[in-house]
Design an enzyme around this catalytic site. Structure first.
Site, PDB file in Angstrom:
ATOM      1  N   ARG A  93     -13.015   4.568 -33.709  1.00 22.01           N
ATOM      2  CA  ARG A  93     -14.421   4.801 -34.070  1.00 22.01           C
ATOM      3  C   ARG A  93     -14.604   6.266 -34.455  1.00 22.01           C
ATOM      4  O   ARG A  93     -15.373   6.584 -35.351  1.00 22.01           O
ATOM      5  CB  ARG A  93     -15.366   4.530 -32.890  1.00 22.01           C
TER       6      ARG A  93
ATOM      7  N   THR B 299       0.798  -1.234   0.000  1.00 21.82           N
ATOM      8  CA  THR B 299       0.000   0.000   0.000  1.00 21.82           C
ATOM      9  C   THR B 299       0.831   1.286   0.000  1.00 21.82           C
ATOM     10  O   THR B 299       0.412   2.246  -0.650  1.00 21.82           O
ATOM     11  CB  THR B 299      -1.037   0.009   1.149  1.00 21.82           C
TER      12      THR B 299
ATOM     13  N   ILE C 197      -2.899  -4.530 -22.122  1.00 19.87           N
ATOM     14  CA  ILE C 197      -4.192  -4.192 -21.516  1.00 19.87           C
ATOM     15  C   ILE C 197      -4.668  -5.265 -20.543  1.00 19.87           C
ATOM     16  O   ILE C 197      -5.586  -5.053 -19.759  1.00 19.87           O
ATOM     17  CB  ILE C 197      -5.238  -3.963 -22.634  1.00 19.87           C
TER      18      ILE C 197
ATOM     19  N   GLU D 242      -7.608   5.338 -24.809  1.00 16.41           N
ATOM     20  CA  GLU D 242      -6.987   5.007 -26.093  1.00 16.41           C
ATOM     21  C   GLU D 242      -7.561   5.887 -27.193  1.00 16.41           C
ATOM     22  O   GLU D 242      -8.739   6.243 -27.187  1.00 16.41           O
ATOM     23  CB  GLU D 242      -7.210   3.531 -26.420  1.00 16.41           C
TER      24      GLU D 242
ATOM     25  N   ARG E 233     -11.919   0.126 -39.906  1.00 17.73           N
ATOM     26  CA  ARG E 233     -10.730  -0.229 -39.113  1.00 17.73           C
ATOM     27  C   ARG E 233     -10.471  -1.729 -39.052  1.00 17.73           C
ATOM     28  O   ARG E 233      -9.356  -2.148 -38.778  1.00 17.73           O
ATOM     29  CB  ARG E 233     -10.884   0.309 -37.690  1.00 17.73           C
TER      30      ARG E 233
ATOM     31  N   ARG F 238       7.047  -7.674 -17.513  1.00 19.88           N
ATOM     32  CA  ARG F 238       7.287  -7.267 -18.894  1.00 19.88           C
ATOM     33  C   ARG F 238       8.715  -6.812 -19.167  1.00 19.88           C
ATOM     34  O   ARG F 238       9.117  -6.756 -20.332  1.00 19.88           O
ATOM     35  CB  ARG F 238       6.299  -6.171 -19.278  1.00 19.88           C
TER      36      ARG F 238
END
Lengths: 312, 312, 312, 312
Positions: free
Chosen positions: B124, B89, B111, B120, B204, B231
């Site tokens: 659209r 914490t 994600i 992002e 797209r 990662r």
């Protein structure tokens, strides 16, 4: 008075130390930074840090490269559009961190909001202060007879006095026994060298729920607004509502355009079910609709008439 | 080059605008603020905002009133203690916000880390740029034969050339068709006024997964470290690892003491199961332990010997 | 047809294997369990598992010891009360798990809902199937001129045919090249033994965004309803809305009383801002309110008149 | 005895009502379902519902269509691999729901684990029972002198007796005053018709932290294991550890292969920092390493020697 002189000095020292930054700065909130806003008899709310401002919401919504050069009115319009249409992610891009001192029973309501980061003062490691919340006479209400969780009429005279006496006396006595069980002075040495003293993690169980605790609480703007919608609401318990109101004041100093949109589209807003909406449409068309035949239960009908400012 | 001149100017303008703040300032990170750290052929990572510093972690752990006056070495010791004993914490009390440009297939891995806030760039609403990731020859590896998800030997000669050709040609062609279907110029007017143009949200779908997208991504320090442990690890796919490495560099500039502790107790650390530990104890006692009879599977035995730097 | 014969047999075998349980059973959902509800041209939604039913919501709200003995109408009333007053935690006590097959661009919208658990089929480990979404003619719409992210008129004749050709041809070609780069047959052996084959984690970047993927997706009822409110809405993109509609059907089979309350108080509901509410009150009092002087922007006025079923 | 006869009958009725289901069934947990496992003097843990089993973890990891036909040993191997390599999402596919009765100070530690769903018995709506936790003599320990948050020697004789007296007497007295302030009998009528009675939401603040509360608590298997790793650990406070131990027992009945992997790779595991690992390697190579010159602090050195079972 919730703060000691030493604490006041620490706060003033922190306020005096200014630096330079490339980050967005919210001047309204800088003015309040670190200051303790008093809440209840011994509690407070103070802003410890923040990230972002109104423009940061716009910037995130546009995924832009710079701070943007649009007019302030255009930014305000976008913020209002985002709020009205429940776009939550741009508001998540601002973050705020509070230091709060609050009674344990308030902390227990508050912690149900899980989307926040919390560091609470540990009663396993440390000894709690001798401070408890005692309601003012204006808060000493009876159980509401119409609302299962609300408050009704104020207690009066002898009963009120007796309640206050009991609260004060029980909190004092249980704290004194807590201190006796711990058997530690401020330096951590035994008060009575002939005894061991009980472990802190055990002794704390003797404290009453109006004892004050404190924590660092950090959340993003979207979740702050969600908290405020529920807790700055008239149906919230008074003792948590006053914290929410102090925080609403910090939000206004921090992100004025977002907070204005929040007031209009959340705090002051009402939700009509499909059934309620069809009744409003019929009333606007001139029909004299009654509860019987409306498709709404009596309770829902009453709620709708209240919303519309009409007699049920 | 991932940035246009106009974008570079927006970034420079943001960097030039300094203000005064009472908040903690991390000088190392201020120097990097807003700058695009290049990653892959067209991507970048840039820090947009941050909250807190090494001292903020300490302050939260102590629930203190001011910035605290302890020695730096004492703070460093506490940070290392917190990291070693999995106290998460206090690290959640620092927050960082990135702007990232990355290929879509990398975005889909990224994600999966859900404890972050994301905005992002929307395909659209908007039209994606004509940019795709094409691996360098040093990345063009065959499927590993020993590791089901890793890479093996580098492709050579004609096969490598053919693969690069296909990637480039397919991305270009599908993008050209995407543009043809949209039938919009930069001002939003039809290129060919005789046709309607397909809705953006549909067009797209013709793009390949190496097309670049971008987002604002915000997380707290605890979750950033969790992301980096997975990662920035040698087992992570190269194309996401290079982003993690750039972010690790920003963490070092921001919270050097926390990042040092993270390197020692997370990145460079190993976990031994109860079975592995008992073998280490036996070996230290002088016993010549073999896989047979060790209680470990062959795979675990090999992993342990690798960890201990011994031949399996 | 989204399923192979082998998959159909696996599903039938799972459906045939019944067992006994002391847990709450939702007979309506048992009937649907494991079955693939077809969505789009190759996709599906199937319920894999669930926990709880309407009564479990009531039981949690009351923190009760047994299943409770109240009348069904009383339970329904409590459920409607909880929904109307935004009590979310009792609905979090039910959980559902889906197996979904869906185009990647739909998966990318879907994954923004972070309060769910996800296991996606991995294109690092495995090879994706040769299946892509090609819209039907009734979905082939132009960009809306009034709504920045919506669809307008349908494409006609030659343009429509050309768009479908391009989508089909590009997806096929990029998939064929993906397969060529992998150079693996079904058994994992090289098709052309003279070449190495590209690592799977790299080759996948050549696929288009209409390629199908699949995942296990698990969430609680509160978050499912939140997802459905946004995605079963007319403003959602058609290609995700059809998934939401199939899931709404499973919710109805599972928790009929909760779903009824959700339809009334969420899906069919409208939120009026404080400004909008005061206009409704004035209209009900007989005043002829106009946009000018209403305090609402033109856009908000138009939204309000639409809500009330009146001409703007 | 934590349960009344009426509660026991409700539980028995729930246990008696079996139904048929197509869902995975965990026979070991069915046997325990709804039963109250006693914890502390008046508390309990009981499993109310669950979703999934060992095979569901495997199924999610493979994103498979059916229950799968692999051998049990192969499934066990995959589960161990997933646990060893920190793949958390497959474990998130199983869910469990508990009904727990516990002292408030334990509830306050517990609630820090945020990734769970909670419905707590409300002291705003309802009246708490007259039950408080009083430690047994074997738990009545002094503050540890070596460990800032732990327990040391047991209190003896007169001091122990005095502590127990104070705890019992203060809890009883504050509860009696709580009841007096409420002024309600079981039917909700005033005990003394001459007084109003204080609102429940206020009166509760007079209770001590060892008063029992109860809640429904639901989480997924990954987060359950995270909770158990921290709370079934010898360093956890005894009063929460006994709850964790009862829950570990339910996990074993539910998902035996996962729980076995959890014991080996989490509970019994140790993490070595990069510095610790290099010392182990040197010791295995025959070097006589000392703390001085090891690069470890004295505290870390002591921790390492303890781990390795050697004298510091």
């Amino acid at each position: 008075m919730p703060l000691t002189d030493a604490q006041m000095q620490e706060i003033e020292a922190a306020r005096a130390a200014e630096g330079r930054t490339r980050r967005p700065v919210a001047p309204g909130l800088e003015a309040l930074l670190f200051q303790a806003l008093p809440v209840l008899d011994h509690g407070f709310v103070r802003v410890i840090d923040y990230m972002g401002d109104d423009a940061a919401v716009v910037q995130a919504a546009r995924v832009s490269y710079g701070r943007g050069t649009r007019a302030v009115t255009e930014d305000r319009g976008l913020i209002r559009y985002l709020m009205r249409h429940w776009h939550s992610t741009p508001f998540e891009m601002c973050e705020i961190k509070y230091h709060v001192k609050l009674p344990i029973f308030v902390a227990r309501q508050w912690i149900r909001h899980r989307t926040a980061n919390v560091n609470e003062y540990s009663a396993r490691y440390s000894i709690l202060d001798r401070e408890f919340y005692i309601p003012g006479p204006a808060q000493l209400a009876a159980q509401s007879s119409s609302n299962r969780q609300g408050r009704g009429e104020l207690l009066q005279g002898e009963e009120a006095a007796r309640v206050l006496d009991l609260l004060r006396q029980d909190a004092t006595q249980t704290y004194d026994h807590y201190a006796w069980m711990l058997n530690e002075d401020e330096a951590g040495n035994p008060v009575d060298p002939g005894r061991d003293g009980l472990a802190r993690e055990l002794a704390r169980m003797n404290l009453t729920l109006n004892t004050y605790t404190q924590w660092y609480w950090k959340t993003d703007l979207h979740n702050l607004f969600h908290f405020l919608r529920l807790r700055a609401d008239p149906h919230a318990q008074y003792e948590i509502r006053v914290y929410a109101e102090a925080m609403l004041q910090t939000a206004e100093a921090w992100v004025p355009a977002c907070t204005e949109a929040f007031r209009d589209y959340r705090m002051g807003a009402v939700t009509l079910s499909s059934g309620m909406l069809s009744i409003v449409r019929r009333m606007l068309a001139g029909e004299a609709v009654q509860q019987a035949g409306s498709g709404l239960s009596k309770r829902e009908w009453r709620e709708l008439m209240e919303t519309l400012g009409r007699e049920a």
